[in-house]
Design a protein around this motif. Structure first.
Motif, PDB file in Angstrom:
ATOM      1  N   ARG A  85     -14.682  -1.676  -3.736  1.00  0.00           N
ATOM      2  CA  ARG A  85     -14.876  -3.041  -3.252  1.00  0.00           C
ATOM      3  C   ARG A  85     -13.612  -3.601  -2.614  1.00  0.00           C
ATOM      4  O   ARG A  85     -13.681  -4.460  -1.744  1.00  0.00           O
ATOM      5  N   GLN A  86     -12.471  -3.140  -3.030  1.00  0.00           N
ATOM      6  CA  GLN A  86     -11.216  -3.663  -2.522  1.00  0.00           C
ATOM      7  C   GLN A  86     -10.329  -2.515  -2.077  1.00  0.00           C
ATOM      8  O   GLN A  86     -10.452  -1.388  -2.556  1.00  0.00           O
ATOM      9  N   LEU A  87      -9.421  -2.821  -1.165  1.00  0.00           N
ATOM     10  CA  LEU A  87      -8.442  -1.836  -0.726  1.00  0.00           C
ATOM     11  C   LEU A  87      -7.361  -1.667  -1.799  1.00  0.00           C
ATOM     12  O   LEU A  87      -7.059  -2.605  -2.531  1.00  0.00           O
ATOM     13  N   LYS A 136      -3.493  -1.928   1.712  1.00  0.00           N
ATOM     14  CA  LYS A 136      -3.224  -3.309   2.120  1.00  0.00           C
ATOM     15  C   LYS A 136      -1.897  -3.411   2.869  1.00  0.00           C
ATOM     16  O   LYS A 136      -1.792  -4.101   3.881  1.00  0.00           O
ATOM     17  N   ARG A 137      -0.862  -2.729   2.334  1.00  0.00           N
ATOM     18  CA  ARG A 137       0.452  -2.759   2.992  1.00  0.00           C
ATOM     19  C   ARG A 137       0.396  -2.137   4.383  1.00  0.00           C
ATOM     20  O   ARG A 137       0.946  -2.678   5.335  1.00  0.00           O
ATOM     21  N   ILE A 138      -0.293  -1.005   4.524  1.00  0.00           N
ATOM     22  CA  ILE A 138      -0.428  -0.338   5.818  1.00  0.00           C
ATOM     23  C   ILE A 138      -1.159  -1.252   6.804  1.00  0.00           C
ATOM     24  O   ILE A 138      -0.753  -1.399   7.962  1.00  0.00           O
ATOM     25  N   LYS A 139      -2.236  -1.879   6.348  1.00  0.00           N
ATOM     26  CA  LYS A 139      -3.005  -2.791   7.208  1.00  0.00           C
ATOM     27  C   LYS A 139      -2.139  -3.967   7.661  1.00  0.00           C
ATOM     28  O   LYS A 139      -2.139  -4.348   8.836  1.00  0.00           O
ATOM     29  N   LYS A 140      -1.361  -4.521   6.737  1.00  0.00           N
ATOM     30  CA  LYS A 140      -0.486  -5.647   7.054  1.00  0.00           C
ATOM     31  C   LYS A 140       0.608  -5.228   8.030  1.00  0.00           C
ATOM     32  O   LYS A 140       0.915  -5.954   8.986  1.00  0.00           O
ATOM     33  N   GLN A 141       1.189  -4.042   7.838  1.00  0.00           N
ATOM     34  CA  GLN A 141       2.243  -3.547   8.735  1.00  0.00           C
ATOM     35  C   GLN A 141       1.694  -3.325  10.142  1.00  0.00           C
ATOM     36  O   GLN A 141       2.370  -3.643  11.136  1.00  0.00           O
ATOM     37  N   LYS A 142       0.498  -2.784  10.249  1.00  0.00           N
ATOM     38  CA  LYS A 142      -0.114  -2.574  11.570  1.00  0.00           C
ATOM     39  C   LYS A 142      -0.349  -3.906  12.276  1.00  0.00           C
ATOM     40  O   LYS A 142      -0.108  -4.042  13.473  1.00  0.00           O
ATOM     41  N   ALA A 143      -0.835  -4.904  11.524  1.00  0.00           N
ATOM     42  CA  ALA A 143      -1.084  -6.219  12.110  1.00  0.00           C
ATOM     43  C   ALA A 143       0.224  -6.857  12.585  1.00  0.00           C
ATOM     44  O   ALA A 143       0.288  -7.413  13.688  1.00  0.00           O
TER      45      ALA A 143
END
Length: 77
Positions: free
Chosen positions: A4-6, A11-18
């Motif tokens: 259900r959750q990352l 989460k860190r990888i997604k935030k760094q990409k953004a």
């Protein structure tokens, strides 16, 4: 059942990409807008053009008044 959750790492990888995307696009919009100096000269050119067009319209109206009406609508009937 799927997760259900990352995870924290995801989460860190997604935030760094953004953040990387945001940083790569910083200042990119500046190439679509000109500086104030260019805008001021454009405004002055536009004002001069408007004055020229207005003078031409006034001159055309004066010529039409001097020449009179050459039959008007009656010539087309």
């Amino acid at each position: 059942m799927p997760k259900r959750q990352l995870s924290g790492h995801q989460k860190r990888i997604k935030k760094q990409k953004a953040e990387a995307l945001i940083n790569s696009q910083k200042g990119a919009i500046k190439k679509f807008f000109s500086s104030n100096e260019n805008v001021q000269s454009s405004v002055e050119e536009h004002e001069n053009l408007v004055v020229d067009v207005t003078e031409n319209l006034v001159n055309e109206e004066q010529v039409e008044e001097e020449c009179g009406d050459f039959g008007g609508e009656e010539a087309y009937q």
